[in-house]
Design a protein around this motif. Structure first.
Motif, PDB file in Angstrom:
ATOM      1  N   VAL A  23     -19.010 -20.500 -21.279  1.00 55.45           N
ATOM      2  CA  VAL A  23     -19.652 -21.662 -20.669  1.00 55.45           C
ATOM      3  C   VAL A  23     -18.606 -22.255 -19.746  1.00 55.45           C
ATOM      4  CG1 VAL A  23     -20.700 -23.915 -21.051  1.00 55.45           C
ATOM      5  CG2 VAL A  23     -21.069 -22.072 -22.720  1.00 55.45           C
ATOM      6  N   MET A  24     -18.982 -22.450 -18.477  1.00 54.08           N
ATOM      7  CA  MET A  24     -18.022 -22.901 -17.471  1.00 54.08           C
ATOM      8  C   MET A  24     -18.590 -24.051 -16.652  1.00 54.08           C
ATOM      9  SD  MET A  24     -16.799 -19.115 -16.218  1.00 54.08           S
ATOM     10  CE  MET A  24     -18.443 -18.448 -16.256  1.00 54.08           C
ATOM     11  N   SER A  25     -17.685 -24.821 -16.080  1.00 53.51           N
ATOM     12  CA  SER A  25     -18.104 -25.852 -15.134  1.00 53.51           C
ATOM     13  C   SER A  25     -17.950 -25.285 -13.735  1.00 53.51           C
ATOM     14  CB  SER A  25     -17.256 -27.110 -15.293  1.00 53.51           C
ATOM     15  OG  SER A  25     -15.944 -26.855 -14.844  1.00 53.51           O
ATOM     16  N   ASP A  26     -18.602 -25.927 -12.806  1.00 54.01           N
ATOM     17  CA  ASP A  26     -18.598 -25.444 -11.426  1.00 54.01           C
ATOM     18  C   ASP A  26     -17.554 -26.187 -10.599  1.00 54.01           C
ATOM     19  OD1 ASP A  26     -19.392 -23.850  -9.378  1.00 54.01           O
ATOM     20  OD2 ASP A  26     -21.278 -24.879  -8.992  1.00 54.01           O
ATOM     21  N   LEU A  27     -16.327 -26.304 -11.136  1.00 53.69           N
ATOM     22  CA  LEU A  27     -15.273 -27.020 -10.426  1.00 53.69           C
ATOM     23  C   LEU A  27     -14.713 -26.188  -9.282  1.00 53.69           C
ATOM     24  CD1 LEU A  27     -13.283 -28.606 -13.396  1.00 53.69           C
ATOM     25  CD2 LEU A  27     -14.949 -29.696 -11.899  1.00 53.69           C
ATOM     26  N   VAL A  28     -14.325 -26.859  -8.236  1.00 53.33           N
ATOM     27  CA  VAL A  28     -13.729 -26.211  -7.066  1.00 53.33           C
ATOM     28  C   VAL A  28     -12.223 -26.299  -7.221  1.00 53.33           C
ATOM     29  CG1 VAL A  28     -13.547 -26.358  -4.549  1.00 53.33           C
ATOM     30  CG2 VAL A  28     -15.719 -26.850  -5.686  1.00 53.33           C
ATOM     31  N   PRO A  29     -11.441 -25.288  -6.951  1.00 53.15           N
ATOM     32  CA  PRO A  29     -11.782 -24.053  -6.245  1.00 53.15           C
ATOM     33  C   PRO A  29     -12.226 -22.904  -7.152  1.00 53.15           C
ATOM     34  CG  PRO A  29      -9.422 -24.176  -6.489  1.00 53.15           C
ATOM     35  CD  PRO A  29      -9.993 -25.426  -7.114  1.00 53.15           C
ATOM     36  N   PHE A  30     -12.198 -23.083  -8.489  1.00 48.81           N
ATOM     37  CA  PHE A  30     -12.655 -22.010  -9.370  1.00 48.81           C
ATOM     38  C   PHE A  30     -13.272 -22.628 -10.622  1.00 48.81           C
ATOM     39  CE2 PHE A  30      -8.178 -22.877 -10.077  1.00 48.81           C
ATOM     40  CZ  PHE A  30      -8.128 -23.135 -11.433  1.00 48.81           C
ATOM     41  N   PRO A  31     -14.167 -21.887 -11.293  1.00 50.10           N
ATOM     42  CA  PRO A  31     -14.799 -22.429 -12.505  1.00 50.10           C
ATOM     43  C   PRO A  31     -13.784 -22.705 -13.601  1.00 50.10           C
ATOM     44  CG  PRO A  31     -15.973 -20.502 -11.701  1.00 50.10           C
ATOM     45  CD  PRO A  31     -14.691 -20.587 -10.924  1.00 50.10           C
ATOM     46  N   HIS A  32     -14.090 -23.687 -14.410  1.00 46.29           N
ATOM     47  CA  HIS A  32     -13.250 -24.099 -15.528  1.00 46.29           C
ATOM     48  C   HIS A  32     -13.969 -23.721 -16.820  1.00 46.29           C
ATOM     49  CE1 HIS A  32     -10.428 -26.659 -17.720  1.00 46.29           C
ATOM     50  NE2 HIS A  32     -11.464 -27.154 -18.375  1.00 46.29           N
ATOM     51  N   THR A  33     -13.291 -23.015 -17.728  1.00 44.89           N
ATOM     52  CA  THR A  33     -13.926 -22.599 -18.978  1.00 44.89           C
ATOM     53  C   THR A  33     -14.073 -23.786 -19.920  1.00 44.89           C
ATOM     54  OG1 THR A  33     -13.044 -20.356 -18.784  1.00 44.89           O
ATOM     55  CG2 THR A  33     -13.760 -21.063 -20.972  1.00 44.89           C
ATOM     56  N   ILE A  34     -15.288 -23.985 -20.412  1.00 46.53           N
ATOM     57  CA  ILE A  34     -15.595 -25.032 -21.378  1.00 46.53           C
ATOM     58  C   ILE A  34     -15.543 -24.455 -22.787  1.00 46.53           C
ATOM     59  CG2 ILE A  34     -17.365 -26.661 -22.165  1.00 46.53           C
ATOM     60  CD1 ILE A  34     -16.198 -27.297 -19.372  1.00 46.53           C
TER      61      ILE A  34
END
Length: 101
Positions: A23-34
């Protein structure tokens, strides 16, 4: 408690042969794993858990909005409000935000 990672969150369910679901967030510049969920023998259950976790920011926002409406903040409310349901909503929001109930 600090604020949670902003949504939206999504799952990497494109890769159906993986041994884990992220499950990841759509943070820029790359996704962040939740979260990372091991699929194992209960694959369907873990994939459902991943979808539920990914929906958490939207569920929290919807619940907060519904509770405000039920309290009359966003306009008229019905004459009969299920106050037990409002207690459940408050408890769920407190759990999600780390606040005391």
């Amino acid at each position: 408690m600090s604020a949670h990672t902003p949504g939206p969150w999504f799952t990497d369910d494109v890769y159906k042969d993986d041994i884990a679901r992220y499950v990841m967030s759509d943070l820029v510049p790359f996704p962040h794993t939740i979260a990372r969920l091991e699929l194992g023998q209960d694959r369907a259950e873990q994939e459902a858990n991943a979808r539920l976790i990914a929906a958490a920011p939207e569920l929290l926002e919807a619940l907060q909005s519904l509770l405000k409406w039920a309290q009359g903040v966003h306009g008229p409310r019905p004459a009969r409000i299920n106050y037990a349901g409002m207690d459940v909503a408050r408890a769920a929001i407190a759990k999600a935000t780390g606040e005391a109930t």
